[in-house]
Scaffold this motif. Structure first.
Motif, PDB file in Angstrom:
ATOM      1  N   ALA A  19      36.885  37.990  32.419  1.00 38.66           N
ATOM      2  CA  ALA A  19      35.543  38.212  31.663  1.00 38.66           C
ATOM      3  C   ALA A  19      35.957  37.694  30.117  1.00 38.66           C
ATOM      4  O   ALA A  19      36.801  37.517  29.853  1.00 38.66           O
ATOM      5  CB  ALA A  19      35.245  39.601  31.525  1.00 38.66           C
ATOM      6  N   TRP A  20      34.546  37.432  29.841  1.00 34.90           N
ATOM      7  CA  TRP A  20      34.464  37.020  28.281  1.00 34.90           C
ATOM      8  C   TRP A  20      33.328  37.813  27.523  1.00 34.90           C
ATOM      9  O   TRP A  20      32.328  38.033  28.127  1.00 34.90           O
ATOM     10  CB  TRP A  20      34.371  35.656  28.045  1.00 34.90           C
ATOM     11  N   GLN A  33      28.120  37.415  27.057  1.00 35.29           N
ATOM     12  CA  GLN A  33      29.342  37.684  27.933  1.00 35.29           C
ATOM     13  C   GLN A  33      28.957  37.130  29.340  1.00 35.29           C
ATOM     14  O   GLN A  33      27.999  36.869  29.565  1.00 35.29           O
ATOM     15  CB  GLN A  33      29.366  39.403  27.975  1.00 35.29           C
ATOM     16  N   THR A  35      31.431  36.089  33.168  1.00 34.48           N
ATOM     17  CA  THR A  35      32.661  36.400  33.772  1.00 34.48           C
ATOM     18  C   THR A  35      33.184  35.024  34.503  1.00 34.48           C
ATOM     19  O   THR A  35      33.854  34.874  35.479  1.00 34.48           O
ATOM     20  CB  THR A  35      32.084  37.053  35.461  1.00 34.48           C
ATOM     21  N   HIS A 158      36.686  44.971  32.775  1.00 38.50           N
ATOM     22  CA  HIS A 158      37.124  43.567  32.156  1.00 38.50           C
ATOM     23  C   HIS A 158      36.317  43.120  31.007  1.00 38.50           C
ATOM     24  O   HIS A 158      36.906  42.373  30.187  1.00 38.50           O
ATOM     25  CB  HIS A 158      37.281  42.386  33.434  1.00 38.50           C
ATOM     26  N   ALA A 159      35.077  43.158  31.224  1.00 40.57           N
ATOM     27  CA  ALA A 159      34.208  43.098  30.222  1.00 40.57           C
ATOM     28  C   ALA A 159      34.387  43.915  28.870  1.00 40.57           C
ATOM     29  O   ALA A 159      34.424  43.355  27.585  1.00 40.57           O
ATOM     30  CB  ALA A 159      32.655  43.199  30.578  1.00 40.57           C
TER      31      ALA A 159
END
Length: 230
Positions: A19-20, A33, A35, A158-159
């Motif tokens: 995730a970012w 954001q 994935t 994860h986010a």
């Protein structure tokens, strides 16, 4: 300081554990954001192509300590924790696993940055990043584990980790250029894996950074969650 900070929670792409999250400063606000590594690079490139500064912060060990090689017994210190890691050393099971995944993902993303923004210069040193006419891309590490784990958001754990990785740098940018690393390889010599990945990808980055510490920032959110680096 105005910059885009993209935090990455390194993990298996196939299993949906990558995730970012992107924040724009000086008042850190979430601007994106996702994935997958491709959209993370697009968020970075958007800031760089417009002439701005950007930072990529990976939640994975991105430097390792290498003991002195001029001593016959130097090998006895191989695998020791970095100063400041506490009981979650880079060489432990979880740390070693995410390190391997992180090196591959960092190399791929930085290769895509080269394709998207030809000629962009990078650094792992905050003082070079903030210097006049210095590199516009900063590469750094976040340590989001143990007591630093945030409460998962609606987008998932994860986010939440990715946003925490971005936020720990974004919120400490006012300390530049005197922003100190929370984790160091000393007393051993650093092997800078981010600099190595950047050189592999073809980024313009000083070769002396291969032997210098990566900026590592430990996330300490007000609300604590689960233990362990995932």
């Amino acid at each position: 300081m105005e910059a885009r900070v993209v935090g990455v929670d390194v993990g298996s792409v196939a299993l949906g554990r990558f995730a970012w999250a992107a924040l724009d400063t000086p008042a850190p606000s979430l601007v994106g954001q996702g994935t997958d590594p491709g959209t993370a690079v697009r968020s970075l490139a958007a800031a760089l192509t417009s002439g701005g500064r950007a930072a990529l912060v990976l939640e994975a060990p991105m430097s390792v300590p290498v003991p002195a090689t001029d001593r016959a017994d130097g090998w006895q210190a191989l695998g020791r924790a970095r100063t400041g890691e506490g009981n979650r050393p880079w060489s432990a099971g979880a740390g070693a696993g995410v390190l391997a995944t992180g090196v591959a993902q960092a190399a791929w993303m930085l290769g895509r940055v080269v394709d998207a923004v030809p000629g962009v210069a990078a650094t792992t040193r905050p003082d070079r990043w903030t210097a006049a006419h210095g590199p516009r891309l900063l590469l750094a590490e976040a340590l989001v584990s143990g007591a630093g784990k945030p409460v998962p958001t609606q987008a998932g754990p994860h986010a939440a980790d990715a946003e925490a990785a971005a936020r720990v740098l974004a919120e400490r940018l006012p300390r530049l250029p005197d922003l100190a690393s929370d984790v160091r390889c000393a007393p051993h010599r650093p092997f800078n894996l981010l600099a190595a990945a950047a050189l592999w990808a073809g980024l313009d980055i000083p070769r002396d950074e291969l032997h210098q510490d990566v900026l590592v920032l430990v996330a300490r959110p007000a609300v604590q969650g689960d233990a362990g680096r995932e």
